[in-house]
Design a protein around this motif. Sequence first.
Motif, PDB file in Angstrom:
ATOM      1  N   ILE A  29     -36.827   7.619   8.960  1.00  0.00           N
ATOM      2  CA  ILE A  29     -38.172   7.362   8.433  1.00  0.00           C
ATOM      3  C   ILE A  29     -38.292   7.880   7.004  1.00  0.00           C
ATOM      4  O   ILE A  29     -38.810   7.187   6.110  1.00  0.00           O
ATOM      5  N   LEU A  30     -37.809   9.095   6.763  1.00  0.00           N
ATOM      6  CA  LEU A  30     -37.874   9.683   5.424  1.00  0.00           C
ATOM      7  C   LEU A  30     -37.067   8.845   4.429  1.00  0.00           C
ATOM      8  O   LEU A  30     -37.518   8.608   3.297  1.00  0.00           O
ATOM      9  N   GLY A  31     -35.888   8.390   4.844  1.00  0.00           N
ATOM     10  CA  GLY A  31     -35.059   7.579   3.966  1.00  0.00           C
ATOM     11  C   GLY A  31     -35.724   6.262   3.601  1.00  0.00           C
ATOM     12  O   GLY A  31     -35.626   5.795   2.458  1.00  0.00           O
ATOM     13  N   LEU A  58     -38.375   3.202  -0.713  1.00  0.00           N
ATOM     14  CA  LEU A  58     -39.476   2.424  -1.270  1.00  0.00           C
ATOM     15  C   LEU A  58     -40.008   3.060  -2.552  1.00  0.00           C
ATOM     16  O   LEU A  58     -40.368   2.361  -3.507  1.00  0.00           O
ATOM     17  N   ILE A  59     -40.051   4.402  -2.583  1.00  0.00           N
ATOM     18  CA  ILE A  59     -40.534   5.097  -3.781  1.00  0.00           C
ATOM     19  C   ILE A  59     -39.541   4.947  -4.927  1.00  0.00           C
ATOM     20  O   ILE A  59     -39.925   4.712  -6.078  1.00  0.00           O
ATOM     21  N   MET A  60     -38.251   5.041  -4.629  1.00  0.00           N
ATOM     22  CA  MET A  60     -37.224   4.910  -5.664  1.00  0.00           C
ATOM     23  C   MET A  60     -37.150   3.488  -6.210  1.00  0.00           C
ATOM     24  O   MET A  60     -36.691   3.269  -7.329  1.00  0.00           O
ATOM     25  N   ALA A  61     -37.599   2.515  -5.436  1.00  0.00           N
ATOM     26  CA  ALA A  61     -37.572   1.133  -5.904  1.00  0.00           C
ATOM     27  C   ALA A  61     -38.553   0.892  -7.037  1.00  0.00           C
ATOM     28  O   ALA A  61     -38.470  -0.123  -7.736  1.00  0.00           O
ATOM     29  N   CYS A  90     -40.151  10.933  -5.228  1.00  0.00           N
ATOM     30  CA  CYS A  90     -39.145  10.953  -4.172  1.00  0.00           C
ATOM     31  C   CYS A  90     -38.680  12.381  -3.901  1.00  0.00           C
ATOM     32  O   CYS A  90     -38.561  12.796  -2.742  1.00  0.00           O
ATOM     33  N   MET A  91     -38.415  13.144  -4.951  1.00  0.00           N
ATOM     34  CA  MET A  91     -37.957  14.523  -4.801  1.00  0.00           C
ATOM     35  C   MET A  91     -39.011  15.387  -4.115  1.00  0.00           C
ATOM     36  O   MET A  91     -38.706  16.201  -3.241  1.00  0.00           O
ATOM     37  N   LEU A 130     -28.530   5.439  -7.485  1.00  0.00           N
ATOM     38  CA  LEU A 130     -28.763   5.561  -8.925  1.00  0.00           C
ATOM     39  C   LEU A 130     -27.619   4.938  -9.722  1.00  0.00           C
ATOM     40  O   LEU A 130     -27.840   4.355 -10.792  1.00  0.00           O
ATOM     41  N   SER A 131     -26.395   5.067  -9.205  1.00  0.00           N
ATOM     42  CA  SER A 131     -25.244   4.476  -9.889  1.00  0.00           C
ATOM     43  C   SER A 131     -25.334   2.960  -9.913  1.00  0.00           C
ATOM     44  O   SER A 131     -25.071   2.312 -10.934  1.00  0.00           O
ATOM     45  N   VAL A 132     -25.718   2.372  -8.781  1.00  0.00           N
ATOM     46  CA  VAL A 132     -25.875   0.919  -8.714  1.00  0.00           C
ATOM     47  C   VAL A 132     -27.001   0.470  -9.644  1.00  0.00           C
ATOM     48  O   VAL A 132     -26.887  -0.544 -10.352  1.00  0.00           O
TER      49      VAL A 132
END
Length: 400
Positions: free
Chosen positions: A157-159, A164-167, A174-175, A210-212
């Motif tokens: 659930i957290l992931g 969604l926040i990182m998108a 997110c942190m 983040l790399s992608v």
Amino acid sequence: MKSKTGSISKGRPDFLLLVLILLLVGFGLVMVFSSSSNIAVADSRYNYDALFFTKRQIMFAFFGMFGMFILMNMPYLSFQKGIGMLYAAGSIGLLAAVPYIATEVNGARSWLYIGSFGIQPTEFAKLGLILYLGRLIAKKGEQFRDFRRGLLPVFIILGLVCGLIMAQPDLGGCMIIATAAAIMMVGGGANFKQLMSAGLVAAIAAGLFLSVSAMINPTGSAYRLYRFTSYLHPLENAQGTGFHLVRSLGALGHGGLTGAGFGQSVQKLDYLPFPYNDFIFAIIAEEFGFIGSCVFLLIYLLFLWRGLIVALRCPDVYGTIVGTGIVGLIGVQAFVNIGGVIGAIPITGVTLPFISYGGSSIIVVLLSMGILLSISREYYKTGKADAPQTIRKQQRNITL
């Protein structure tokens, strides 16, 4: 939801916590006025109205206070089922819609606009996730120490929410939400080794993400990376990625020991970007100095301490976990904001709870305070001796 607990008298809310909340909200309104009036009065976008931001913040605070007083008069166990789950589903669903319908602001698609008013779904999703995880962890009980049946569902659930926040992208949000969730897991009795191992895997997954993203959008990702690392040597690019921090440190330096005086900040005169929002603590430090900043921080720490005491006093596991999550969320966000302003950690662009200008932020913070005050009423209603028995009786009587 039907409750048969109406015959049980309501306890009073924690008086010290309530006073500290009102004090912080009041001080926030004063600082929004001080940090925004010079900008608003000189800009046609704000109708040359020195009170433009202040009036809007007062309106936001009014709605937040209204919601807070409603929630503090509701049994906090009602958030464990229907009401809380409805809010969690709605807020997280709104967050999922952000990439498709949100407006891009400062390089991030995280705002939904209704006329001239913006809504930031991430803020509402923070509280929604706390309510959902609190229910999930409390329901697991002793099984929460088992990785597959306990910790893994919580991390899934957290992931999902963090993804969604990182998108958007919103690394700071997110942190903060991940750290607050980790505090809830520790409070819920998670196996520490399992938690650390899962956290390491999550960090690796975030690094790959983040790399992608960097490969897809190398220009934007490089700029964000430079901003993230510029706090180490801000003067090397004082007019670029280090601009915000250099101006912020200039405000701290000008404030000195006793401050320049209320309303006498220089950096707010269109030198420091967003002085009424992300960098409002820099204006506090400039106008009230080191001594005034320390007094403010002591009051803030007293609020966090009192909120934690309220959460730990709760005789019910759900109330303790949710209360701890709320206090942890505000404490972590305040640390990230102030740490970025003083150059201790990278700037991530998050608000200072209670103080910064922002409708979504102040409304969600005050709604969460309503839940925390509701938890405090349970302690004063039952007393130390008969609290567990009364809570168990309430849990049996509350049905959907």
